[in-house]
Design a protein around this motif. Structure first.
Motif, PDB file in Angstrom:
ATOM      1  N   HIS A  70       0.723  -1.253   0.057  1.00  0.00           N
ATOM      2  CA  HIS A  70       0.030   0.055  -0.295  1.00  0.00           C
ATOM      3  C   HIS A  70       0.766   1.106  -0.088  1.00  0.00           C
ATOM      4  CE1 HIS A  70      -3.513   2.451   1.903  1.00  0.00           C
ATOM      5  NE2 HIS A  70      -3.859   1.948   0.571  1.00  0.00           N
ATOM      6  N   PRO A  78      -8.225   3.147   0.362  1.00  0.00           N
ATOM      7  CA  PRO A  78      -8.899   1.663   0.087  1.00  0.00           C
ATOM      8  C   PRO A  78      -9.205   1.293  -1.186  1.00  0.00           C
ATOM      9  CG  PRO A  78     -10.038   2.842   1.819  1.00  0.00           C
ATOM     10  CD  PRO A  78      -9.293   3.803   1.218  1.00  0.00           C
ATOM     11  N   GLU A  79      -9.226   2.638  -2.020  1.00  0.00           N
ATOM     12  CA  GLU A  79      -9.771   2.252  -3.775  1.00  0.00           C
ATOM     13  C   GLU A  79      -8.436   1.590  -4.310  1.00  0.00           C
ATOM     14  OE1 GLU A  79     -12.742   4.289  -1.742  1.00  0.00           O
ATOM     15  OE2 GLU A  79     -10.756   5.026  -1.801  1.00  0.00           O
ATOM     16  N   ARG A  82      -8.361  -2.037  -3.911  1.00  0.00           N
ATOM     17  CA  ARG A  82      -9.448  -2.702  -4.731  1.00  0.00           C
ATOM     18  C   ARG A  82      -8.682  -2.916  -5.988  1.00  0.00           C
ATOM     19  NH1 ARG A  82     -12.790   0.860  -1.586  1.00  0.00           N
ATOM     20  NH2 ARG A  82     -13.592  -0.040   0.293  1.00  0.00           N
ATOM     21  N   ASN A  83      -8.415  -1.595  -6.501  1.00  0.00           N
ATOM     22  CA  ASN A  83      -8.057  -1.351  -8.114  1.00  0.00           C
ATOM     23  C   ASN A  83      -6.757  -2.363  -8.263  1.00  0.00           C
ATOM     24  OD1 ASN A  83     -10.272   0.455  -8.360  1.00  0.00           O
ATOM     25  ND2 ASN A  83      -8.703   2.003  -8.121  1.00  0.00           N
ATOM     26  N   VAL A  85      -5.700  -5.028  -6.748  1.00  0.00           N
ATOM     27  CA  VAL A  85      -5.876  -6.444  -6.637  1.00  0.00           C
ATOM     28  C   VAL A  85      -6.933  -6.632  -8.142  1.00  0.00           C
ATOM     29  CG1 VAL A  85      -7.465  -8.320  -5.525  1.00  0.00           C
ATOM     30  CG2 VAL A  85      -6.236  -6.703  -4.167  1.00  0.00           C
ATOM     31  N   GLU A  86      -7.626  -5.808  -8.633  1.00  0.00           N
ATOM     32  CA  GLU A  86      -8.473  -6.168  -9.957  1.00  0.00           C
ATOM     33  C   GLU A  86      -7.373  -6.135 -10.872  1.00  0.00           C
ATOM     34  OE1 GLU A  86     -11.274  -3.205 -10.618  1.00  0.00           O
ATOM     35  OE2 GLU A  86     -12.617  -3.760  -9.099  1.00  0.00           O
ATOM     36  N   VAL A 117     -10.139  -4.021   3.643  1.00  0.00           N
ATOM     37  CA  VAL A 117     -10.544  -4.316   2.227  1.00  0.00           C
ATOM     38  C   VAL A 117     -10.110  -5.593   1.748  1.00  0.00           C
ATOM     39  CG1 VAL A 117      -9.982  -3.642  -0.125  1.00  0.00           C
ATOM     40  CG2 VAL A 117      -9.909  -2.007   1.633  1.00  0.00           C
ATOM     41  N   GLU A 120     -13.355  -7.492   2.422  1.00  0.00           N
ATOM     42  CA  GLU A 120     -14.315  -7.322   1.477  1.00  0.00           C
ATOM     43  C   GLU A 120     -13.799  -8.114   0.344  1.00  0.00           C
ATOM     44  OE1 GLU A 120     -14.228  -3.233   0.077  1.00  0.00           O
ATOM     45  OE2 GLU A 120     -14.484  -2.533   2.303  1.00  0.00           O
ATOM     46  N   LEU A 121     -12.720  -8.338  -0.138  1.00  0.00           N
ATOM     47  CA  LEU A 121     -12.353  -9.159  -1.173  1.00  0.00           C
ATOM     48  C   LEU A 121     -12.455 -10.713  -1.041  1.00  0.00           C
ATOM     49  CD1 LEU A 121      -8.987  -7.237  -1.784  1.00  0.00           C
ATOM     50  CD2 LEU A 121     -10.940  -7.528  -3.354  1.00  0.00           C
ATOM     51  N   HIS A 126     -13.198 -13.002  -4.794  1.00  0.00           N
ATOM     52  CA  HIS A 126     -12.050 -12.357  -5.523  1.00  0.00           C
ATOM     53  C   HIS A 126     -10.647 -13.266  -4.883  1.00  0.00           C
ATOM     54  CE1 HIS A 126     -14.452 -10.016  -7.871  1.00  0.00           C
ATOM     55  NE2 HIS A 126     -14.630  -9.096  -6.800  1.00  0.00           N
TER      56      HIS A 126
END
Length: 269
Positions: A70, A78-79, A82-83, A85-86, A117, A120-121, A126
């Motif tokens: 990070h 947090p975005e 998320r981005n 990991v995508e 996060v 969430e994943l 994911h």
């Protein structure tokens, strides 16, 4: 899943890039490695994805681990996690990351942003399992308060010159695996007389002995890295080497201490 024999010895991929990296990964998979360890910072998730796609084994038979750091994001959002990991999912060409690590934490604020996060994943499917990399025992205590799924693995440097007794105990208390990177101390094990003596006894090289020593420790999963085909293959001999109590005591008794990865900003405990 590390209980499966094929995952007990992983394959590290740091600096394995381009066609040479893909070739090394293909050799590893062909040699029987099924646990592949990469990271966003390594810049080779695409190469790992190519090796997965072209492997003569099913995706379900591979255990794919990656990491996100990070500190790359100045605003620590947090975005970004998320981005990131995508993007990792896309580069790896997989629907689910088997094990996602938080890589090189820099302070409590970062941990408190990243780990929720991760929850969430996992909930979204994911990510299958959550890990941490280069966490201290105090960091693990903070993670206990933040993670909803159980911690699956903690990754850190470990080899005969850095046995990590305290950290391993903290990880073991959490029923998690200890994944050992730099397991041959970046080649320094070849210069240790105690390890050489054990290697001569078993008619293997020092790298194999170091890996066998790690495998003898409860819950430890070494992830050697090599780009040389012969070394990639020979490292797997560690799975067949049975060190006796005298061997282990001899290696445990090495008093040299060395940390290969020691960034100036990291505060170890």
């Amino acid at each position: 899943m590390f209980d499966r024999e094929a995952y007990r010895l992983g394959f590290g991929t740091y600096s394995l890039t381009g066609e040479d990296g893909i070739d090394a990964l293909a050799t590893a998979i062909d040699s029987g490695y099924r646990h592949l360890d990469t990271a966003r910072l390594y810049g080779n998730e695409t190469e790992v994805g190519t090796a997965i796609e072209t492997a003569a084994v099913d995706r379900d038979d591979l255990f794919v681990a990656t990491k996100i750091a990070h500190f790359e994001e100045p605003e620590k959002t947090p975005e970004y996690v998320r981005n990131g990991v995508e993007e990792s999912l896309s580069r790896l060409g997989v629907d689910t990351i088997d094990l996602l690590y938080h890589h090189w934490p820099r302070g409590d604020d970062e941990i408190e942003t990243v780990l929720p996060v991760f929850n969430e994943l996992v909930e979204a499917g994911h990510v299958e399992h959550v890990g941490v990399s280069n966490y201290t025992p105090s960091d693990l205590e903070l993670a206990d308060d933040l993670l909803e799924p159980s911690l699956y693995a903690a990754q850190a440097e470990m080899h005969p010159f850095l046995p990590q007794d305290d950290l391993r105990a903290a990880v073991r208390d959490r029923d998690a695996y200890f994944v050992a990177y730099s397991p041959i101390a970046q080649g320094d094990v070849f210069d240790a007389p105690a390890i050489s003596a054990v290697a001569d006894k078993h008619d293997v090289n020092e790298a194999v002995v170091s890996l066998a020593w790690l495998l003898s420790k409860d819950g430890v999963v070494p992830i050697p890295r090599s780009e040389t085909s012969d070394h990639i293959r020979s490292n797997r001999d560690a799975l067949d080497v049975e060190l006796d109590d005298d061997d282990i005591e001899r290696i445990d008794g090495i008093d040299r201490r060395l940390r290969c990865e020691d960034p100036s900003w990291m505060e170890w405990e």
